[in-house]
Scaffold this motif. Structure first.
Motif, mmCIF file in Angstrom:
data_model
loop_
_atom_site.group_PDB
_atom_site.id
_atom_site.type_symbol
_atom_site.label_atom_id
_atom_site.label_comp_id
_atom_site.label_asym_id
_atom_site.label_seq_id
_atom_site.Cartn_x
_atom_site.Cartn_y
_atom_site.Cartn_z
ATOM 1 N N MET A 62 -67.439 56.590 48.732
ATOM 2 C CA MET A 62 -66.405 56.101 49.769
ATOM 3 C C MET A 62 -66.709 56.208 51.057
ATOM 4 S SD MET A 62 -61.839 57.756 49.910
ATOM 5 C CE MET A 62 -61.048 56.961 50.889
ATOM 6 N N ILE A 63 -66.017 54.436 51.519
ATOM 7 C CA ILE A 63 -66.599 54.771 52.941
ATOM 8 C C ILE A 63 -65.165 55.160 54.041
ATOM 9 C CG2 ILE A 63 -66.742 52.849 54.705
ATOM 10 C CD1 ILE A 63 -67.097 51.136 52.913
ATOM 11 N N GLU A 64 -66.266 55.708 55.559
ATOM 12 C CA GLU A 64 -65.197 56.848 55.892
ATOM 13 C C GLU A 64 -64.569 55.904 56.791
ATOM 14 O OE1 GLU A 64 -65.435 60.007 59.092
ATOM 15 O OE2 GLU A 64 -67.081 58.968 58.787
ATOM 16 N N LYS A 65 -63.010 56.176 56.979
ATOM 17 C CA LYS A 65 -62.227 55.169 57.550
ATOM 18 C C LYS A 65 -62.229 55.678 59.537
ATOM 19 C CE LYS A 65 -59.161 53.366 55.007
ATOM 20 N NZ LYS A 65 -57.658 52.875 54.401
ATOM 21 N N PRO A 66 -62.790 55.016 59.939
ATOM 22 C CA PRO A 66 -62.139 55.333 61.812
ATOM 23 C C PRO A 66 -61.700 56.035 62.070
ATOM 24 C CG PRO A 66 -62.278 53.238 61.302
ATOM 25 C CD PRO A 66 -62.579 53.876 60.476
ATOM 26 N N LYS A 67 -60.920 56.810 62.853
ATOM 27 C CA LYS A 67 -60.265 57.320 63.263
ATOM 28 C C LYS A 67 -59.923 57.538 64.696
ATOM 29 C CE LYS A 67 -60.455 60.619 59.705
ATOM 30 N NZ LYS A 67 -60.104 61.854 58.981
ATOM 31 N N LEU A 68 -58.709 57.463 65.154
ATOM 32 C CA LEU A 68 -58.647 57.480 67.222
ATOM 33 C C LEU A 68 -58.529 58.877 67.135
ATOM 34 C CD1 LEU A 68 -55.621 54.655 67.716
ATOM 35 C CD2 LEU A 68 -58.367 55.107 68.420
ATOM 36 N N LYS A 69 -59.032 59.226 68.265
ATOM 37 C CA LYS A 69 -58.864 60.323 68.471
ATOM 38 C C LYS A 69 -58.665 60.742 70.138
ATOM 39 C CE LYS A 69 -61.457 64.599 69.264
ATOM 40 N NZ LYS A 69 -63.108 65.483 68.942
ATOM 41 N N ASN A 70 -57.639 61.650 70.892
ATOM 42 C CA ASN A 70 -57.844 61.417 71.727
ATOM 43 C C ASN A 70 -58.805 62.641 73.074
ATOM 44 O OD1 ASN A 70 -55.753 62.883 74.831
ATOM 45 N ND2 ASN A 70 -56.167 60.688 73.915
ATOM 46 N N ILE A 71 -59.349 61.961 73.796
ATOM 47 C CA ILE A 71 -59.952 62.523 74.222
ATOM 48 C C ILE A 71 -59.506 62.579 75.910
ATOM 49 C CG2 ILE A 71 -62.391 62.128 72.367
ATOM 50 C CD1 ILE A 71 -62.411 60.981 76.039
ATOM 51 N N ILE A 72 -61.017 63.763 77.206
ATOM 52 C CA ILE A 72 -60.123 63.568 77.995
ATOM 53 C C ILE A 72 -61.773 63.881 78.987
ATOM 54 C CG2 ILE A 72 -60.080 65.655 80.487
ATOM 55 C CD1 ILE A 72 -57.661 66.937 78.402
ATOM 56 N N GLU A 73 -61.822 62.693 79.782
ATOM 57 C CA GLU A 73 -63.307 62.799 80.825
ATOM 58 C C GLU A 73 -62.955 62.534 82.068
ATOM 59 O OE1 GLU A 73 -66.827 60.226 79.166
ATOM 60 O OE2 GLU A 73 -66.093 58.946 81.274
ATOM 61 N N GLY A 74 -63.248 63.636 82.679
ATOM 62 C CA GLY A 74 -63.013 63.809 84.533
ATOM 63 C C GLY A 74 -61.274 64.089 84.114
ATOM 64 N N LYS A 75 -60.302 63.336 84.432
ATOM 65 C CA LYS A 75 -59.024 63.792 85.016
ATOM 66 C C LYS A 75 -58.455 62.604 84.044
ATOM 67 C CE LYS A 75 -59.454 65.954 89.440
ATOM 68 N NZ LYS A 75 -58.228 65.085 91.061
ATOM 69 N N THR A 76 -59.536 61.671 82.875
ATOM 70 C CA THR A 76 -58.252 60.931 82.382
ATOM 71 C C THR A 76 -58.813 61.394 81.113
ATOM 72 O OG1 THR A 76 -59.006 59.089 84.448
ATOM 73 C CG2 THR A 76 -58.572 58.567 82.455
ATOM 74 N N SER A 77 -57.522 61.491 80.316
ATOM 75 C CA SER A 77 -57.124 61.107 78.830
ATOM 76 C C SER A 77 -57.311 59.455 78.152
ATOM 77 C CB SER A 77 -56.236 61.972 78.554
ATOM 78 O OG SER A 77 -54.667 61.198 78.399
ATOM 79 N N LEU A 78 -57.784 59.128 76.897
ATOM 80 C CA LEU A 78 -57.622 58.437 76.081
ATOM 81 C C LEU A 78 -57.771 58.425 75.091
ATOM 82 C CD1 LEU A 78 -60.501 55.529 77.456
ATOM 83 C CD2 LEU A 78 -60.482 57.885 77.757
ATOM 84 N N PHE A 79 -57.954 57.119 74.177
ATOM 85 C CA PHE A 79 -57.514 57.551 73.015
ATOM 86 C C PHE A 79 -59.359 56.352 72.539
ATOM 87 C CE2 PHE A 79 -53.859 57.578 72.907
ATOM 88 C CZ PHE A 79 -53.557 58.617 71.582
ATOM 89 N N VAL A 80 -60.575 56.672 71.934
ATOM 90 C CA VAL A 80 -61.729 56.815 71.643
ATOM 91 C C VAL A 80 -61.937 56.275 70.048
ATOM 92 C CG1 VAL A 80 -62.572 57.454 73.626
ATOM 93 C CG2 VAL A 80 -62.731 58.338 71.440
ATOM 94 N N TYR A 81 -62.808 55.664 69.515
ATOM 95 C CA TYR A 81 -62.881 56.297 68.334
ATOM 96 C C TYR A 81 -64.057 57.153 67.275
ATOM 97 C CZ TYR A 81 -60.093 51.978 66.439
ATOM 98 O OH TYR A 81 -58.792 50.733 66.686
ATOM 99 N N THR A 82 -63.554 58.030 66.596
ATOM 100 C CA THR A 82 -64.443 58.692 66.426
ATOM 101 C C THR A 82 -65.548 58.521 66.089
ATOM 102 O OG1 THR A 82 -62.918 59.618 64.843
ATOM 103 C CG2 THR A 82 -62.420 60.221 66.940
ATOM 104 N N LYS A 83 -65.501 58.431 65.002
ATOM 105 C CA LYS A 83 -66.652 57.631 63.711
ATOM 106 C C LYS A 83 -68.474 57.064 64.379
ATOM 107 C CE LYS A 83 -68.167 54.596 60.224
ATOM 108 N NZ LYS A 83 -67.641 53.221 58.579
ATOM 109 N N ASN A 84 -69.222 57.425 64.329
ATOM 110 C CA ASN A 84 -70.060 57.284 65.107
ATOM 111 C C ASN A 84 -70.300 57.770 66.699
ATOM 112 O OD1 ASN A 84 -71.167 56.620 61.845
ATOM 113 N ND2 ASN A 84 -71.173 54.656 62.844
#
Length: 372
Positions: free
Chosen positions: A1-23
């Motif tokens: 089964m192919i893993e579906k990409p998921k959005l994850k909220n990350i923090i880099e520096g002082k900035t938070s945003l959503f990124v895809y976690t797959k790979n």
């Protein structure tokens, strides 16, 4: 089964945003190209330094107001500019990918909409339609095809920040590819990382010359998996000619560890790689910013400051060890001995066993052998 990409909220520096976690697992290296908007945690230091450089430029009263993050993917660099750099900025965050554009729209919701523009244009198109004070080009692979458009788009005394992850090409693993992309002959072996950086700068300098523009390196460095240059672009025939006078083909035999006297490398940039005063002032900005790679940046800049006044190319204790078939001495011991003989010598960013010096080859070899 192919893993579906998921959005994850990350923090880099002082900035938070959503990124895809797959790979997007944390690892060293440039990562692997994929269909989704790409976020590479291994490039955090790259982005941290860009925050510091842009803040430095604004603090110097450079008229930096119109900024382009031309290949934004998740938009992390552009949104960090908005959130972490103090000043009156308008940031254009662009990526040709429709999926990247949709992710950028999601990530933009928390920011003042008057301070940025989201775009999904071809990067050549957007640079042909606008002029910028600062252009960031961070592609997957070679930046060569984007340089011409950037040079036409940048304002006088503006900054082009360029990343290159095609280090295997620039370091001579694929010499024919390097000739095609950069019209330059690389080397593979000792000093290849410095030669790679100087080939890239030389290429940009030659391209700038077509438009009667010159380049002035502010900060240029090399890591394990990418090369990064911050170059001030200056209009004028005099500036262009001054740059061309510092771009040469050189005999590989003058480079330590290269013994083929008939081979020429380059053209390479033979001028300085950094502005020493700028490095010192950029470091002073760090306490006022939240940068996750503070220790790595401080260590890197310490070496950059030392080697900023040294000549091109370097020696390596490993290379000398192979030449004399002897175990190498401690690098710090070698540095101390050569300093005691009245010569300048520093470590280098390009090789943990490397050093730059104005000492003659004979002195270097004699000192090396005396310490064994």
């Amino acid at each position: 089964m192919i893993e579906k990409p998921k959005l994850k909220n990350i923090i880099e520096g002082k900035t938070s945003l959503f990124v895809y976690t797959k790979n997007n697992k944390l690892s060293k290296g440039p990562g692997q190209k994929q269909g989704l908007p790409f976020y590479n945690p291994a490039m955090t230091m790259n982005r941290d330094i860009s925050i510091l450089v842009l803040q430095y430029l604004i603090d110097q009263k450079n008229r930096i107001s119109n900024v382009l993050d031309g290949m934004a993917a998740s938009g992390i660099r552009g949104f960090r500019f908005l959130n972490e750099v103090s000043g009156d900025l308008h940031v254009t965050i662009n990526d040709f990918s429709e999926s990247a554009f949709q992710l950028m729209k999601k990530n933009s919701e928390k920011f003042n909409k008057d301070s940025f523009t989201l775009s999904s244009e071809n990067i050549h198109t957007i640079m042909s339609q606008n002029n910028y004070d600062y252009i960031d080009i961070d592609p997957f692979g070679s930046p060569a095809v984007f340089i011409d458009s950037a040079l036409r788009s940048i304002k006088n005394n503006g900054i082009i920040a360029v990343s290159a992850t095609d280090t295997a090409t620039l370091c001579g693993v694929y010499p024919k590819v390097c000739k095609r992309r950069y019209n330059a002959v690389p080397i593979h072996g000792c000093c290849m990382h410095e030669a790679a950086l100087r080939i890239l700068i030389g290429f940009i300098g030659r391209q700038a010359g077509k438009y009667d523009k010159g380049i002035e390196p502010l900060l240029c460095y090399s890591t394990d998996h990418y090369i990064r240059c911050y170059l001030i672009i200056k209009k004028g025939v005099k500036n262009a000619n001054h740059v061309i006078d510092q771009i040469h083909q050189i005999k590989s035999s003058i480079i330590p560890g290269q013994n083929n006297k008939e081979t020429y490398i380059g053209p390479v940039w033979t001028g300085y790689l950094h502005n020493k005063q700028a490095l010192s002032e950029i470091l002073q900005i760090i306490p006022n910013k939240k940068v996750q790679t503070e220790k790595q940046i401080s260590a890197l800049f310490s070496i950059l400051e030392q080697e900023s006044i040294m000549p091109p190319f370097y020696y390596s204790t490993n290379t000398l060890s192979k030449t004399f078939k002897k175990s190498p001495p401690q690098l710090d011991d070698l540095i101390e001995e050569i300093q005691n003989k009245g010569f300048f010598i520093t470590k280098t960013q390009f090789d943990p066993t490397g050093f730059k010096t104005n000492a003659p080859k004979k002195i270097i070899e004699e000192t090396f052998l005396c310490l064994i």
